[in-house]
Design a protein around this motif. Sequence first.
Motif, short mmCIF file in Angstrom:
data_model
loop_
_atom_site.label_atom_id
_atom_site.label_comp_id
_atom_site.label_asym_id
_atom_site.label_seq_id
_atom_site.Cartn_x
_atom_site.Cartn_y
_atom_site.Cartn_z
N THR A 126 0.85 -1.18 0.00
CA THR A 126 0.00 0.00 0.00
C THR A 126 0.88 1.24 0.00
OG1 THR A 126 -0.11 -0.02 2.40
CG2 THR A 126 -1.83 -1.22 1.22
N LYS A 127 0.27 2.39 -0.07
CA LYS A 127 1.05 3.63 -0.12
C LYS A 127 1.84 3.86 1.15
CE LYS A 127 -1.77 6.10 -3.44
NZ LYS A 127 -2.54 7.30 -3.70
N SER A 128 1.38 3.31 2.28
CA SER A 128 2.09 3.53 3.53
C SER A 128 3.30 2.61 3.66
CB SER A 128 1.15 3.31 4.72
OG SER A 128 0.72 1.96 4.75
N GLY A 129 3.51 1.70 2.69
CA GLY A 129 4.66 0.81 2.73
C GLY A 129 4.39 -0.45 3.52
N LYS A 130 3.11 -0.68 3.85
CA LYS A 130 2.78 -1.87 4.62
C LYS A 130 2.47 -3.02 3.67
CE LYS A 130 1.00 0.45 8.68
NZ LYS A 130 -0.09 0.54 9.62
N THR A 131 2.83 -4.21 4.12
CA THR A 131 2.51 -5.40 3.34
C THR A 131 1.12 -5.86 3.71
OG1 THR A 131 3.49 -6.81 5.02
CG2 THR A 131 4.94 -6.09 3.23
N SER A 154 10.14 -2.97 9.18
CA SER A 154 10.02 -3.56 10.52
C SER A 154 10.21 -5.06 10.45
CB SER A 154 8.65 -3.23 11.14
OG SER A 154 7.61 -3.91 10.45
N LYS A 155 9.83 -5.67 9.33
CA LYS A 155 10.00 -7.11 9.17
C LYS A 155 11.49 -7.45 9.14
CE LYS A 155 7.46 -10.61 6.75
NZ LYS A 155 6.67 -10.93 5.59
N SER A 156 12.28 -6.68 8.38
CA SER A 156 13.70 -6.95 8.31
C SER A 156 14.39 -6.61 9.63
CB SER A 156 14.34 -6.16 7.17
OG SER A 156 14.20 -4.78 7.37
N THR A 157 13.87 -5.62 10.35
CA THR A 157 14.42 -5.29 11.66
C THR A 157 14.18 -6.43 12.63
OG1 THR A 157 13.97 -2.96 11.24
CG2 THR A 157 14.38 -3.59 13.52
N GLU A 158 12.97 -7.02 12.57
CA GLU A 158 12.68 -8.16 13.44
C GLU A 158 13.61 -9.32 13.14
OE1 GLU A 158 8.58 -9.10 12.87
OE2 GLU A 158 7.88 -7.24 13.77
#
Length: 84
Positions: A48-53, A61-65
Motif C-alpha cells: 500500500t502507499k504507507s509501505g505496509k505489506t 520492521s520485518k527486516s528489523t525483526e
Amino acid sequence: MPTDDKATKSERDAAAKAVLDNMARLKAMRLAREAVSPPAPAKKKAATKSGKTSSGKTSSSKSTEKAQALAAWLADQRSGGRRT
C-alpha cells in the motif's frame, strides 16, 4: 604401488564422469519439462502507499525483526561457548 594410484585415479574419474552424466541427464529433463509448461511468473507482493505489506507490518520492521532475532541467536551461541 603405482598400480594402486592408477586404480584409484580411474575410480575417481569414473565417479566424476557418472556425476557429470547424471547432471546432464537431469538438466535435459528439466529443460524438456520447462519447454512443455513454462514456469509461472513470480508474483510481486502488493504494497500500500504507507509501505505496509498485506500482513499490516512495514517491510522495514520485518527486516528489523529478522535482524534482532539473528542478533539474539548469535548472542545465545556465543554465551553457550560456540565460537564462529
